[in-house]
Enzyme design. Structure first.
Site, PDB file in Angstrom:
ATOM      1  N   ARG A   1       0.813  -1.218   0.000  1.00 58.07           N
ATOM      2  CA  ARG A   1       0.000   0.000   0.000  1.00 58.07           C
ATOM      3  C   ARG A   1       0.850   1.272   0.000  1.00 58.07           C
ATOM      4  NH1 ARG A   1      -3.823  -0.574   4.975  1.00 58.07           N
ATOM      5  NH2 ARG A   1      -4.202   1.636   4.443  1.00 58.07           N
TER       6      ARG A   1
ATOM      7  N   GLU B   1     -11.849 -10.157  16.839  1.00 59.35           N
ATOM      8  CA  GLU B   1     -11.764  -9.393  15.605  1.00 59.35           C
ATOM      9  C   GLU B   1     -13.107  -8.742  15.295  1.00 59.35           C
ATOM     10  OE1 GLU B   1      -8.948  -8.787  14.068  1.00 59.35           O
ATOM     11  OE2 GLU B   1      -7.956 -10.059  15.557  1.00 59.35           O
TER      12      GLU B   1
END
Length: 450
Positions: free
Chosen positions: A20, A157
Site C-alpha cells: 500500500r 476481531e
C-alpha cells in the site's frame, strides 16, 4: 540502555510486503523524523534493556535484511518465508533466540511512535501474556479487547464481534509480551483454520486462558501505537512526531515564533534560550547550544552550533560544520566539514567546504573554498583574524595565515604568510574611448538591419 533484573528480548516483525506504500523503498525503511521506522522500533527495544533483539524479515526485502545486519549483526535476523501470519512470523524467531530465558516482547517495524516508556508496563508481570491496548477514537476494524475485571478475556476481531463487543473502544495494538517458554508453547498450538489460512498471534490469548495462565492488558495512547501502511499514514506519523518534538523543546525553553513551520529530526538537540525562526529544517545530527539563533529558511544537518552563534537566514549547514561561539553564517552561505572558531564571520553568498576558519576571521561575499580537484578533497585553512575579500577562490590545499588579507576577486593557489596581502588577479588596464566607439558601431550595425 535500561538495566533490568529479568532478562528481556524483543522480536520485531518487519516482514510485511508494504504494497500500500506504492514505493520501491520497503515500508519499514521509510523515515519518520529522519530515521527509518524500523530503527525507531530497534531504539525502543534497546532502551528497554533487551539483551536479544530479533528482526523478522521477508525473503522479498533484501534491503531490510541489509539494514538490520548493518545495525545489529547477522544473528539478529530471522526470515519468514512464506508469510503465513503474525503467529508464524514470531515462530520464525524461535530458533534465533536459541537458549534465551526470560520475557519476550513482540513489536512492529511499522509502528514508529511507540517508545520504551509505552512498552515498559508489559514487563510488570512475569507469569502470563500481556498485550498493549488503546482506547480508539474510532474503533472501526480494530480487534476489541474484552476484559474480565483486570484480566483480558479475549481479543475479538471486528468482523467476528457481536454488537455488544463492537461497542467497546478498547482495542488491540498487536504488541504482546510473555515468558519465552510459554510464548512458543502456545504458538505451537495455534492453528490456521481461518479464511486466510494464517496463524494469528492473537490466538495466544485464548490458548493461555485455557491453560490457566494470566492474561492482561496495559494501555498506551492511541497515537503511540499507530501503524503505518500507506503514504497518508506516514504523513500523519510525521506530523505527530514533529508536534511532540516541538512541544518538548519549547517546554525546555526554546523559542519558536511559528513552531508548526519548523521541522526536526529524531536526534535534534537544541538548548534552552535558543531562537528558531520560521521554516527551519533540521536533518539528523544537529546540535544547537543554548542562546544560538537559527534564522528563517535555513537547513541544518550533522552540524554543531555553539552559544551565541547566528545562522541564516537562508543558510545551509552540512555534516561536519562546527560553529564556535558568536560565529555568524549569513544568507546563502553553505558550510560543510569546516570548523569556524569564535567570532568568525561569513555573512553572504559563500561556500566553505573542508577547512578551518580562525577566530574573528572574515570571509567576504562570494568566497569559495575550492576543495575538490575532481578526485580528492583538500582542506583550506584561514588563520585567526584573517580577511578574505569578496569573490575570492581559495584553491585547496591552501593556508591563509593569521592576520593576512586576500584582495577581492583573487584566485589563491599558494599559501599566504601571516600579515601579508595576497592578490591573485590580472592587473587592471583602461583603453580610453573604446567603450564609446564600440557602442556607436554596434548601434549603427543594428540600425542597418532594420
Amino acid at each position: 540502555m535500561t538495566s533490568t533484573p529479568h532478562p528481556r528480548a524483543a522480536i520485531i516483525l518487519a516482514a510485511g510486503q508494504g504494497t500500500r506504500m506504492k514505493s520501491p523503498l520497503p515500508k519499514v525503511l521509510h523515515p519518520v523524523g529522519g530515521r527509518a521506522m524500523l530503527d525507531h522500533a530497534i531504539d525502543a527495544a534497546e532502551a528497554l534493556g533487551c539483551e536479544r533483539i530479533v528482526v523478522v524479515v521477508g525473503a522479498h526485502s533484501p534491503e531490510v535484511r541489509d539494514h538490520v545486519v548493518k545495525r545489529l549483526g547477522e544473528d539478529a535476523i530471522a526470515v519468514q518465508d512464506p508469510p503465513l501470519g503474525t503467529g508464524h512470523a514470531v515462530r520464525a524467531a524461535e530458533a534465533v533466540l536459541g537458549e534465551f530465558v526470560g520475557q519476550v516482547v513482540i513489536t512492529y517495524g511499522d509502528v514508529p511512535l511507540l517508545t520504551a516508556a509505552d512498552i515498559e508496563p508489559v514487563f510488570a508481570a512475569h507469569d502470563g501474556v500481556t498485550v498493549i491496548g488503546f482506547e480508539a477514537a474510532d474503533p472501526g476494524a480494530y480487534g476489541r479487547l474484552v476484559m474480565d475485571g483486570d484480566q483480558l478475556a479475549a481479543i475479538t476481531e471486528a468482523k467476528e464481534a457481536s454488537p455488544e463487543v463492537l461497542a467497546l473502544t478498547a482495542c488491540n495494538s498487536g504488541v504482546m509480551a510473555a515468558p519465552v517458554g510459554l510464548l512458543f508453547d502456545l504458538l505451537r498450538e495455534v492453528r490456521n483454520d481461518n479464511a486466510k489460512g494464517e496463524y494469528y498471534l492473537t490466538d495466544v490469548v485464548e490458548l493461555a486462558r485455557k491453560r490457566g495462565a494470566p492474561t492482561r492488558a496495559v494501555f498506551a495512547p492511541e497515537d503511540a501505537v499507530m501503524g503505518v501502511n500507506a503514504q497518508s499514514e506516514l504523513a500523519v506519523a510525521e506530523t505527530l512526531f514533529q508536534r511532540a518534538k516541538r512541544e518538548a523543546l519549547m517546554a525546555a525553553g526554546v523559542t519558536m515564533p511559528a513552531p508548526d513551520t519548523v521541522h526536526f529530526a529524531f536526534d535534534t538537540e537544541v538548548g534552552g534560550g535558543t531562537t528558531i525562526e520560521p521554516y527551519v529544517v533540521f536533518g539528523p545530527g544537529a546540535k544547537i547550544a543554548s542562546g544560538a539563533r537559527i534564522r528563517a529558511f535555513s537547513h541544518v544537518e550533522g552540524a554543531t552550533v555553539a552559544a551565541g552563534a547566528e545562522v541564516g537566514p537562508y543558510a545551509r549547514l552540512r555534516p561536519g560544520a562546527d560553529l564556535g561561539e558568536k560565529v555568524k553564517v549569513g544568507n546563502f552561505v553553505e558550510v560543510k566539514n569546516v570548523r569556524m572558531a569564535a567570532g568568525a564571520k561569513a555573512n553572504h553568498l559563500a561556500y566553505l567546504g573542508d577547512g578551518d576558519v580562525g577566530a574573528r576571521a572574515n570571509i567576504g561575499a562570494g568566497t569559495i573554498f575550492c576543495n575538490y580537484d575532481g578526485f580528492f578533497k583538500h582542506r583550506t585553512t584561514v588563520g585567526e583574524g584573517a580577511f578574505v575579500g569578496s569573490n575570492s577562490s581559495l584553491v585547496a590545499p591552501v593556508t591563509i595565515g593569521a592576520g593576512a588579507m586576500v584582495g577581492s576577486g583573487s584566485v589563491i593557489t599558494k599559501d599566504v604568510d601571516p600579515g601579508d596581502l595576497a592578490l591573485g588577479r590580472g592587473e587592471q588596464s583602461a583603453k580610453p574611448g573604446w567603450a564609446a566607439r564600440f557602442m556607436d558601431a554596434m548601434r549603427a550595425k543594428k540600425a542597418a538591419k532594420k
